[in-house]
Scaffold this motif. Sequence first.
Motif, PDB file in Angstrom:
ATOM      1  N   GLU A  14      19.029  11.861   1.560  1.00 23.89           N
ATOM      2  CA  GLU A  14      19.191  10.407   1.642  1.00 23.89           C
ATOM      3  C   GLU A  14      17.852   9.750   1.923  1.00 23.89           C
ATOM      4  O   GLU A  14      16.976  10.355   2.532  1.00 23.89           O
ATOM      5  CB  GLU A  14      20.157  10.028   2.760  1.00 23.89           C
ATOM      6  CG  GLU A  14      21.583  10.344   2.455  1.00 23.89           C
ATOM      7  CD  GLU A  14      22.547   9.778   3.502  1.00 23.89           C
ATOM      8  OE1 GLU A  14      22.099   9.066   4.426  1.00 23.89           O
ATOM      9  OE2 GLU A  14      23.744  10.070   3.381  1.00 23.89           O
ATOM     10  N   THR A  16      16.213   5.751   3.145  1.00 20.78           N
ATOM     11  CA  THR A  16      16.493   4.398   3.614  1.00 20.78           C
ATOM     12  C   THR A  16      15.383   3.481   3.144  1.00 20.78           C
ATOM     13  O   THR A  16      14.204   3.808   3.265  1.00 20.78           O
ATOM     14  CB  THR A  16      16.602   4.368   5.154  1.00 20.78           C
ATOM     15  OG1 THR A  16      17.665   5.232   5.555  1.00 20.78           O
ATOM     16  CG2 THR A  16      16.879   2.965   5.651  1.00 20.78           C
ATOM     17  N   LEU A  60      18.591  -3.442  -7.662  1.00 22.93           N
ATOM     18  CA  LEU A  60      19.269  -2.283  -7.072  1.00 22.93           C
ATOM     19  C   LEU A  60      19.190  -1.079  -8.008  1.00 22.93           C
ATOM     20  O   LEU A  60      18.963   0.056  -7.567  1.00 22.93           O
ATOM     21  CB  LEU A  60      20.734  -2.608  -6.761  1.00 22.93           C
ATOM     22  CG  LEU A  60      20.984  -3.632  -5.659  1.00 22.93           C
ATOM     23  CD1 LEU A  60      22.468  -3.963  -5.577  1.00 22.93           C
ATOM     24  CD2 LEU A  60      20.454  -3.148  -4.321  1.00 22.93           C
ATOM     25  N   ALA A  64      17.586   2.682  -7.416  1.00 20.02           N
ATOM     26  CA  ALA A  64      18.306   3.930  -7.718  1.00 20.02           C
ATOM     27  C   ALA A  64      17.508   4.778  -8.703  1.00 20.02           C
ATOM     28  O   ALA A  64      17.424   6.003  -8.563  1.00 20.02           O
ATOM     29  CB  ALA A  64      19.692   3.618  -8.272  1.00 20.02           C
ATOM     30  N   TYR A  67      14.722   6.476  -6.887  1.00 22.29           N
ATOM     31  CA  TYR A  67      15.278   7.541  -6.044  1.00 22.29           C
ATOM     32  C   TYR A  67      15.518   8.812  -6.862  1.00 22.29           C
ATOM     33  O   TYR A  67      15.126   9.909  -6.459  1.00 22.29           O
ATOM     34  CB  TYR A  67      16.582   7.038  -5.410  1.00 22.29           C
ATOM     35  CG  TYR A  67      17.399   8.077  -4.687  1.00 22.29           C
ATOM     36  CD1 TYR A  67      17.020   8.554  -3.441  1.00 22.29           C
ATOM     37  CD2 TYR A  67      18.573   8.573  -5.250  1.00 22.29           C
ATOM     38  CE1 TYR A  67      17.788   9.502  -2.769  1.00 22.29           C
ATOM     39  CE2 TYR A  67      19.351   9.511  -4.581  1.00 22.29           C
ATOM     40  CZ  TYR A  67      18.953   9.976  -3.343  1.00 22.29           C
ATOM     41  OH  TYR A  67      19.715  10.905  -2.692  1.00 22.29           O
ATOM     42  N   LEU A  94      18.879  -0.669   3.062  1.00 21.39           N
ATOM     43  CA  LEU A  94      19.751   0.013   2.110  1.00 21.39           C
ATOM     44  C   LEU A  94      19.583   1.512   2.303  1.00 21.39           C
ATOM     45  O   LEU A  94      18.478   1.992   2.558  1.00 21.39           O
ATOM     46  CB  LEU A  94      19.366  -0.340   0.668  1.00 21.39           C
ATOM     47  CG  LEU A  94      19.653  -1.755   0.211  1.00 21.39           C
ATOM     48  CD1 LEU A  94      18.835  -2.078  -1.025  1.00 21.39           C
ATOM     49  CD2 LEU A  94      21.135  -1.908  -0.077  1.00 21.39           C
ATOM     50  N   ARG A  95      20.668   2.237   2.156  1.00 24.09           N
ATOM     51  CA  ARG A  95      20.634   3.699   2.209  1.00 24.09           C
ATOM     52  C   ARG A  95      21.077   4.201   0.848  1.00 24.09           C
ATOM     53  O   ARG A  95      22.086   3.751   0.309  1.00 24.09           O
ATOM     54  CB  ARG A  95      21.571   4.189   3.310  1.00 24.09           C
ATOM     55  CG  ARG A  95      21.538   5.671   3.545  1.00 24.09           C
ATOM     56  CD  ARG A  95      22.310   6.056   4.808  1.00 24.09           C
ATOM     57  NE  ARG A  95      23.620   5.435   4.913  1.00 24.09           N
ATOM     58  CZ  ARG A  95      24.745   5.979   4.436  1.00 24.09           C
ATOM     59  NH1 ARG A  95      24.721   7.133   3.816  1.00 24.09           N
ATOM     60  NH2 ARG A  95      25.901   5.358   4.600  1.00 24.09           N
ATOM     61  N   ILE A  96      20.309   5.130   0.287  1.00 20.49           N
ATOM     62  CA  ILE A  96      20.636   5.692  -1.019  1.00 20.49           C
ATOM     63  C   ILE A  96      20.914   7.184  -0.854  1.00 20.49           C
ATOM     64  O   ILE A  96      20.151   7.895  -0.198  1.00 20.49           O
ATOM     65  CB  ILE A  96      19.498   5.481  -2.040  1.00 20.49           C
ATOM     66  CG1 ILE A  96      19.132   4.002  -2.150  1.00 20.49           C
ATOM     67  CG2 ILE A  96      19.904   6.016  -3.408  1.00 20.49           C
ATOM     68  CD1 ILE A  96      17.987   3.719  -3.103  1.00 20.49           C
ATOM     69  N   VAL A 114      24.965   8.509  -7.775  1.00 19.99           N
ATOM     70  CA  VAL A 114      24.071   7.776  -6.883  1.00 19.99           C
ATOM     71  C   VAL A 114      24.887   6.702  -6.178  1.00 19.99           C
ATOM     72  O   VAL A 114      25.656   5.983  -6.821  1.00 19.99           O
ATOM     73  CB  VAL A 114      22.923   7.109  -7.674  1.00 19.99           C
ATOM     74  CG1 VAL A 114      21.960   6.425  -6.736  1.00 19.99           C
ATOM     75  CG2 VAL A 114      22.210   8.114  -8.549  1.00 19.99           C
ATOM     76  N   LEU A 116      24.620   3.516  -3.203  1.00 27.42           N
ATOM     77  CA  LEU A 116      23.810   2.653  -2.355  1.00 27.42           C
ATOM     78  C   LEU A 116      24.717   2.007  -1.315  1.00 27.42           C
ATOM     79  O   LEU A 116      25.774   1.464  -1.669  1.00 27.42           O
ATOM     80  CB  LEU A 116      23.115   1.561  -3.172  1.00 27.42           C
ATOM     81  CG  LEU A 116      21.959   2.028  -4.053  1.00 27.42           C
ATOM     82  CD1 LEU A 116      22.476   2.500  -5.392  1.00 27.42           C
ATOM     83  CD2 LEU A 116      20.970   0.916  -4.234  1.00 27.42           C
TER      84      LEU A 116
END
Length: 135
Positions: A14, A16, A60, A64, A67, A94-96, A114, A116
């Motif tokens: 994960e 952040t 967003l 992603a 990430y 945001l946490r991915i 994925v 978010l």
Amino acid sequence: MSGDQIERGAVLGETTIPGLSAAEIADYSSVSGDDNPVHTDRQLANDLGLEDVPVQGMLLMALANSYIENWQYCETLRKLSMRFVHPALANRSLRIAGKVMVSNREEQTAIVRVMLFQEDKLVAMGDANITLASA
């Protein structure tokens, strides 16, 4: 471990992302051509029931995308599709997270889910079709 050893169920680490400021969201509106005032006018956002201006969906998706591309076992991101389920708001982190849903060792490909989150609420989720890095 190499990409050819990735199995269904593997969990990506994960990450952040600090909250995007209203100014950063407005800057993105300007450069992206997204002139929807809800992204730049806090009063309008409040009138629509939001506590702050919302982050654009394409921004967003860009987070992603980054990430997934930064995952050590991703060689190429071939396709990314996202569904937006709740507004992500300015000034909130945001946490991915990601998880391998399908792994095809023969073709060296995988589909990664994925997700978010903001304040433990799912804001967007989607699937990334990737080519796995070879050993």
